[in-house]
Design a protein around this motif. Structure first.
Motif, short mmCIF file in Angstrom:
data_model
loop_
_atom_site.label_atom_id
_atom_site.label_comp_id
_atom_site.label_asym_id
_atom_site.label_seq_id
_atom_site.Cartn_x
_atom_site.Cartn_y
_atom_site.Cartn_z
N ALA B 65 0.84 -0.88 -0.39
CA ALA B 65 0.06 -0.21 0.29
C ALA B 65 1.18 1.21 0.14
CB ALA B 65 -0.73 -0.37 1.33
N LEU B 66 2.02 1.45 0.49
CA LEU B 66 2.78 2.05 1.33
C LEU B 66 4.06 2.56 0.05
CD1 LEU B 66 3.14 2.39 4.86
CD2 LEU B 66 1.09 3.86 3.32
N GLU B 67 3.87 2.97 -1.62
CA GLU B 67 5.03 2.55 -1.84
C GLU B 67 5.93 4.02 -1.92
OE1 GLU B 67 4.02 1.43 -5.69
OE2 GLU B 67 2.97 -0.21 -5.56
N LEU B 68 6.72 4.46 -0.46
CA LEU B 68 7.26 5.84 -1.22
C LEU B 68 8.26 5.29 -1.05
CD1 LEU B 68 5.30 5.56 2.67
CD2 LEU B 68 4.35 6.42 0.59
N ARG B 73 9.09 5.97 3.86
CA ARG B 73 9.23 5.44 4.48
C ARG B 73 10.31 5.09 6.30
NH1 ARG B 73 10.79 0.42 0.76
NH2 ARG B 73 8.94 -0.31 -0.13
N GLU B 74 11.27 5.61 6.37
CA GLU B 74 11.64 5.53 7.31
C GLU B 74 10.21 6.42 8.63
OE1 GLU B 74 15.18 7.19 7.24
OE2 GLU B 74 16.34 5.27 6.93
N ASN B 147 14.01 -2.35 4.15
CA ASN B 147 15.34 -2.37 4.00
C ASN B 147 15.96 -1.42 4.69
OD1 ASN B 147 17.45 -2.37 2.86
ND2 ASN B 147 17.37 -0.80 1.63
N THR B 148 15.08 -1.72 6.16
CA THR B 148 15.38 -0.81 7.34
C THR B 148 16.03 -1.00 8.45
OG1 THR B 148 13.20 0.36 6.81
CG2 THR B 148 14.23 0.99 9.00
#
Lengths: 232, 246
Positions: B65-68, B73-74, B147-148
């Protein structure tokens, strides 16, 4: 052993118990019968310290409820129509769990002895959810007597049992009562109550409407008395 | 043993009880409840299974849903994480109390001659273990998908503190909700408004660690989180007896 004076229990505006008086001597087996909604289960839950009285005095083994509930609970074993057992634990694990809750020393020996008593030693490693209703109820009695309580409360223990399982349960109840334990049992079944108990109390509309000793009444007259006091 | 009919009579009826009112009895009861919950869950895997599947689905749905961009994203990571933990936690809390209610086992616990707050702490500790297991599985998965790097000691401490507060309130409210017929619906409705003072500082402090804020900025949220943890545990300790008794 059990002394109840002027017990009232209300749920909202509805009065379930209305000034109930009840007395049981040590070693007595009393059956409490009455129609649905008479307040049998509510009364037993108050004796078991699971429910607070609205007003009135309740003493069990000399201790007042609800103020001295913990002292009462260690002297009390309760069997209800629900088994109070964990289906995902084995029979043995259930008893070990309750042994720890009651602070039993040497629980292994006691659990073994209780499983022997209720005839479930061979099934001790089976999950309780695989047990029949009759076996679950026998194990429930084992759980209730695990800490060797002075007083036993049975709330319609025969509910959902077939004839064979009910007869087995009766034998077990007689065995337990024979060991000088004070027993209060609620039942819908007058014949069974008359067969097991020394005294039959009829609870109707929140009070003890009649109390007779088994030796003082012909069992055949019991239904008539029941109908006259409960108006059914 | 002597046979009578189909049952046997116990000749040796000597039962020795430890004092159940002291600290030893109290801790033993807590330990027994935690052991019982873990042993039952190890067999059925109902509770953990449901919590895990739900948590993983929430993380995956948010991922699609969140293509950020990386920076955005962070900033949403802590929110997504706590939404996941809170929703999965509610599922676990509901199930954990339902198990006690369904076979009348709650009455079995209440009949034990121990202080009733021991029952609360036993159930709460069990719930906390389940929640931490779910979090331990969700965190690495989230790290890979988004990727966090989530494995920061500060963030892990916030997750632990937030989970303690969430479980402290949740266990109390689930023991209230379980008495109702509509318990599955009732718990989230009761829980989320009450647990907000835990969730807000948990989200803010998590965000602080993830975005590399100064400790001075994070401390106020951490303090708030610790204070609410203590308050909720103290309140539950005091009122649990009244909540479970009729």
């Amino acid at each position: 052993m059990i002394d109840v004076r002027g017990l009232v229990k209300t749920f909202g505006l509805k009065s379930v118990l209305r000034g109930l008086e009840f007395h049981v001597e040590r070693g007595e087996f009393v059956a409490l019968v009455g129609p649905n909604g008479a307040g049998k289960t509510t009364f037993l839950r108050i004796l078991a310290s699971l429910s607070r009285p609205s007003t009135g005095e309740v003493r069990v083994a000399g201790y007042r409820l609800p103020a001295q509930a913990a002292a009462v609970r260690i002297r009390l074993g309760v069997v209800s129509h629900q088994p109070l057992l964990y289906g995902d634990l084995t029979a043995e694990e259930n008893l070990f769990f309750y042994s720890r809750m009651y602070g039993l020393i040497n629980p292994e020996r006691r659990v073994r002895a209780v499983l022997d008593m209720v005839g479930l030693q061979a099934r001790r490693r089976d999950l309780v959810r695989q047990f029949s209703r009759g076996m679950q109820q026998r194990l429930a009695i084992g759980r209730a007597i695990l800490h060797d309580p002075e007083i036993l409360l049975f709330d319609e223990p025969h509910t959902g049992l077939d004839q064979e399982a009910a007869a087995m349960l009766d034998t077990l109840l007689r065995d337990v009562a024979a060991r000088d334990r004070t027993v209060v049992m609620t039942s819908h079944n007058l014949d069974r109550a008359a067969d097991l108990a020394q005294r039959i109390d009829i609870l109707s509309k929140g009070v003890i409407a009649a109390s007779v000793k088994r030796t003082e009444i012909d069992p055949l007259d019991l239904p008539k008395l029941y109908r006259s006091v409960t108006h059914v | 043993m002597s046979e009578i009919g189909t049952t046997k009579v116990l000749e040796d009826n000597l039962v020795t009880l430890r004092r159940t009112s002291g600290l030893g009895g109290y801790l033993r009861a807590i330990g027994a409840i935690v052991w019982k919950d873990l042993a039952a869950e190890l067999r059925s895997r109902e509770l953990l299974g449901a919590m895990l599947v739900f948590a993983l689905l929430v993380v995956l749905i948010f991922n699609f849903a969140l293509e950020l961009d990386i920076r955005t994203r962070e900033t949403v990571t802590s929110g997504v994480l706590w939404v996941t933990f809170a929703f999965a936690g509610t599922l676990g809390l509901n199930r954990s109390m339902a198990v006690e209610k369904d076979r009348g086992c709650l009455d079995g616990l209440l009949l034990a001659p121990v202080d009733r707050s021991a029952l609360y702490f036993g159930k709460a500790l069990g719930n906390l273990v389940f929640m931490l297991i779910v979090e331990a599985i969700v965190l690495p998965l989230y790290s890979v998908l988004y990727n966090t790097n989530l494995f920061q000691p500060g963030l892990l401490a916030v997750i632990l503190l937030g989970s303690i507060g969430y479980v402290a309130v949740g266990t109390l409210l689930s023991s209230m909700a379980v008495q109702a017929r509509t318990r599955d619906v009732l718990l989230p409705i009761l829980l989320f408004p009450v647990v907000l003072p835990v969730l807000v500082p948990a989200v803010k402090a998590s965000n602080g660690f993830l975005l590399g804020f100064e400790m001075a900025e994070i401390w106020s949220w951490l303090n708030l989180l610790i204070v609410y943890d203590v308050v909720f545990i103290a309140v539950a300790f005091m009122v649990f007896d009244y909540v479970v008794e009729e």
